[in-house]
Design a protein around this motif. Sequence first.
Motif, short mmCIF file in Angstrom:
data_model
loop_
_atom_site.label_atom_id
_atom_site.label_comp_id
_atom_site.label_asym_id
_atom_site.label_seq_id
_atom_site.Cartn_x
_atom_site.Cartn_y
_atom_site.Cartn_z
N ARG A 90 -19.42 31.90 14.14
CA ARG A 90 -18.88 30.68 13.54
C ARG A 90 -19.29 30.58 12.07
N ALA A 91 -20.51 31.03 11.76
CA ALA A 91 -20.97 31.02 10.37
C ALA A 91 -20.11 31.95 9.52
N VAL A 92 -19.81 33.14 10.05
CA VAL A 92 -18.95 34.08 9.32
C VAL A 92 -17.57 33.46 9.09
N ALA A 93 -16.98 32.93 10.17
CA ALA A 93 -15.63 32.39 10.09
C ALA A 93 -15.55 31.21 9.13
N PHE A 94 -16.56 30.35 9.15
CA PHE A 94 -16.53 29.18 8.27
C PHE A 94 -16.61 29.59 6.80
N ARG A 95 -17.45 30.55 6.50
CA ARG A 95 -17.60 30.96 5.11
C ARG A 95 -16.34 31.68 4.60
N VAL A 96 -15.63 32.35 5.49
CA VAL A 96 -14.39 33.00 5.08
C VAL A 96 -13.26 31.99 4.96
N VAL B 284 -14.00 41.62 14.94
CA VAL B 284 -12.83 40.91 15.49
C VAL B 284 -12.63 39.59 14.76
N VAL B 285 -13.70 38.82 14.60
CA VAL B 285 -13.58 37.53 13.90
C VAL B 285 -13.11 37.74 12.47
N ALA B 286 -13.62 38.77 11.81
CA ALA B 286 -13.22 39.05 10.43
C ALA B 286 -11.72 39.37 10.37
N ALA C 195 -8.48 39.52 0.81
CA ALA C 195 -9.31 40.70 0.99
C ALA C 195 -10.59 40.61 0.16
N GLU C 196 -10.50 40.05 -1.05
CA GLU C 196 -11.69 39.86 -1.89
C GLU C 196 -12.66 38.90 -1.22
N ARG C 197 -12.13 37.83 -0.70
CA ARG C 197 -12.96 36.80 -0.07
C ARG C 197 -13.70 37.38 1.14
N LEU C 198 -12.97 38.13 1.97
CA LEU C 198 -13.58 38.70 3.16
C LEU C 198 -14.64 39.72 2.79
N ALA C 199 -14.33 40.60 1.82
CA ALA C 199 -15.29 41.63 1.42
C ALA C 199 -16.56 41.00 0.87
N PHE C 200 -16.43 39.97 0.05
CA PHE C 200 -17.61 39.31 -0.52
C PHE C 200 -18.44 38.64 0.56
N VAL C 201 -17.79 37.88 1.42
CA VAL C 201 -18.53 37.15 2.46
C VAL C 201 -19.26 38.11 3.39
N LEU C 202 -18.54 39.12 3.89
CA LEU C 202 -19.15 40.03 4.85
C LEU C 202 -20.30 40.82 4.23
N HIS C 203 -20.09 41.33 3.00
CA HIS C 203 -21.13 42.17 2.41
C HIS C 203 -22.26 41.35 1.80
#
Length: 292
Positions: A19-25, A61-63, A117-125
């Motif tokens: 949920r933390a990952v999903a919220f930040r994305v 999967v969430v990403a 894609a930028e948002r996801l890459a930044f949040v995940l990494h």
Amino acid sequence: MDKNDQLAQRFEDNRAHLRAVAFRVLGSTTEADDAVQEAWFRLTRADTDELDNLGGWLTTVVARVCLDMLRTRKSRREELGEDVPEPVAGDDPAREALLADSVGPALLVVLQTLAPAERLAFVLHDLFAVPFDEIAEIVGRTPAATRQLASRARRRVRGADPVTDADLPCRREIVDAFLAASRGGDFDALLPLLDPDVVLRADKTAVNSAAASPGAPALASEVRGVSAVAGSFLGRAQAAQPALVDGAPAAVWAPGGTPRVVFGFTVADGKIVGIEITADPERIGEFGIVIG
């Protein structure tokens, strides 16, 4: 405890992280909950006997779900225009506020300006330390290209000055003045519009296109400094039209109404501090563009 109960418990053990990952994305607790629920549905249909790292699998999967949601959100805004709001509020204001405080309101605002894609890459990494080779599989790019996505996002997060309704007219005026000076070849008029440390960046597609066009001015992937940037931009925006790109004043070259090149501007303290020229069709497709 049977196998299904064990699986449900293992999922619950990962729920807070997912949920933390999903919220930040996504920037929305409601959408974050939807993404986590979709991950649970997919888990129940998966062959869990072959999952050595359940937490990593669920994060991936969430990403993927979040990336699809972001891209759908962008497409919907392009179809319906600026009246489509960015979803940020959930059904539980107290919970929403708690999550927002844990990220930082300013960061959430800036993240909303990034391409999916930028948002996801930044949040995940940067926020969750997911390796670039794993993120690359999610966004469908090479690890090197994914690293560049995160780098661009990081620069924007560190140096962005989010656009508000109050300063939108002022920024549009600055961008329009820059375009007019560029079209007119007025070098002296360009100089006072640029910050001393201004940076012009162009993607590989834009650089290659300029090199392949007879008579077109050469374009470097990165140019720094007022004089160099002004010189590089002279005459380059002859057919560019004013536009809003992800809500910020920009310009596009759109022959036949289809955006082919996007000129993005970062403005701070009344000066242009960054210009990004994007010609990669995939990236342009991720922008929310309103021409005019």
